[in-house]
Motif scaffolding. Sequence first.
Motif, PDB file in Angstrom:
ATOM      1  N   ALA A  26      31.894  30.518  41.800  1.00  0.00           N
ATOM      2  CA  ALA A  26      31.528  31.883  41.948  1.00  0.00           C
ATOM      3  C   ALA A  26      30.760  32.633  40.745  1.00  0.00           C
ATOM      4  N   MET A  62      26.919  33.717  40.968  1.00  0.00           N
ATOM      5  CA  MET A  62      26.427  35.266  40.448  1.00  0.00           C
ATOM      6  C   MET A  62      25.297  35.120  39.499  1.00  0.00           C
ATOM      7  N   LEU A 122      28.689  39.573  47.076  1.00  0.00           N
ATOM      8  CA  LEU A 122      29.927  39.350  46.611  1.00  0.00           C
ATOM      9  C   LEU A 122      30.890  38.927  47.741  1.00  0.00           C
ATOM     10  N   PHE A 165      39.616  36.554  41.185  1.00  0.00           N
ATOM     11  CA  PHE A 165      38.506  36.575  40.147  1.00  0.00           C
ATOM     12  C   PHE A 165      38.958  37.363  38.739  1.00  0.00           C
ATOM     13  N   PRO A 185      34.591  40.955  39.861  1.00  0.00           N
ATOM     14  CA  PRO A 185      33.321  40.591  40.095  1.00  0.00           C
ATOM     15  C   PRO A 185      32.201  41.431  39.969  1.00  0.00           C
ATOM     16  N   TYR A 206      31.535  41.787  36.151  1.00  0.00           N
ATOM     17  CA  TYR A 206      31.172  40.530  35.779  1.00  0.00           C
ATOM     18  C   TYR A 206      29.743  40.331  36.066  1.00  0.00           C
ATOM     19  N   ARG A 207      29.193  40.740  37.168  1.00  0.00           N
ATOM     20  CA  ARG A 207      27.820  40.606  37.661  1.00  0.00           C
ATOM     21  C   ARG A 207      26.887  41.497  36.752  1.00  0.00           C
TER      22      ARG A 207
END
Length: 326
Positions: free
Chosen positions: A276, A280, A287, A306, A314, A317-318
Motif C-alpha cells: 500500500a 501511494m 485510498l 495501516f 493513510p 502518510y500520503r
Amino acid sequence: MCEAPVLWFNRPSREAWMDVLADSLRSLRLKTEVYGRLELSAPWGIKLDLGHPGFFHAISRGSCWLEVEGQRLALAAGDWVFILGGAPHALRDAPRTRTRPLPELYAETGAQCGGVLRHGGGGPQTTLISFSFGFTGTWLNRLLEGLPRVLHVKGDGVGATRGVEALIQFVAAEMEAGRPGHELVATRLADVLFIHALRTHVEAFPAEKGGWLRALEDAQLGRVLQQLHDRPKHPWTVEAMAKLASMSRSTFAARFQKVIGESPLTYLTHWRMHTAMQLMAEGDASLTAIAESVGYDTDSAFGKAFKRHAGRTPGEYRRQLRQREG
C-alpha cells in the motif's frame, strides 16, 4: 560530501525465488553518493565513517588492504567489495599506513564529486572506484539482516563478475573523461552496480543461515511466500496457507514462526501495508482502490490496520509523501 540525487517442487524454482526477491528490490528507493575515481599512490590511507547503509569499492588497478569490523582483506586489481550496514572501514596501501577521512581529502584537494581525486606519496599506484548507497524501503531490511556484512568478490573475469567488471571500467572511463553529464551517468551506473552486487551477495549466501532467505529457498514456505506476494488481495487464512504448503495448520504456523520470526498473518499484514505504501508513493490511485488491492473491503478496516503499522492514517502518510516530494 558530494551527493547525487535519487534508485514447486522439491525446491522453489529459481524464477519464483527471484520473483519474491524482486518485489523487495523493486520497492527500493536508492540514493547514491559517488565518491569518484581515487588515484592513490603509496603511502596512502583513507577511512569512511559516514553511516551510509551500503558501500561499494572496486580496485581497477594495483592493490590495497581493507579493514572492516575486525576483518583484514587483501584486495587486488579486478576485485570488488560490497559492505552492508554502514560499518566504518579503512582502505590503505599497507596494514600500518595512517588513514585520513575521505571527506577531508576531498576538501583538501578540491576534487569534484564523480571526478578524479589524486592523493598519496608518489609510490606504487592504486585506483579505486567508490560509492556509497542509501535506500528506503523497510522490506529490504528482511534481506539485509540475514546477510554477512562484507562480500569480497575476486576479479576472475568469469560468470556474473564479468558484467560487474565491465560496468566498473565504464564508470572509471566516465569519471576520467569528465564530459558533461558524467556525474549523472556515474550515478545511474552505480545504481546498476548496487543491484548486481546485492544479487551476487544473495546468490553467494547459504540460505540456511538466514530466516527470510531460508524461507525463500524452502520448498513449502517459499511456495507460500510467492503466492502472498503475488496475491495480497486474496482473503488468506492460515488454513489456506497451510494447504498450499501441504502441511497441517499447526505444523505450518509453528514452522513459519520459527523460520521467519513472525506469524503468517502478521507477515501478510506487513506485506500488504508495504504494498500500500508503494502504491501511494508511485501513483494517484484512491485510498479506497489501494485498500481493495491489498485485501481490505472497507476504508475503515484498511485505515485501522495501516495506522497500527505506520503510526499514522493513510491520508496523513500520503500528505507527508507529497510534502517531501513537493
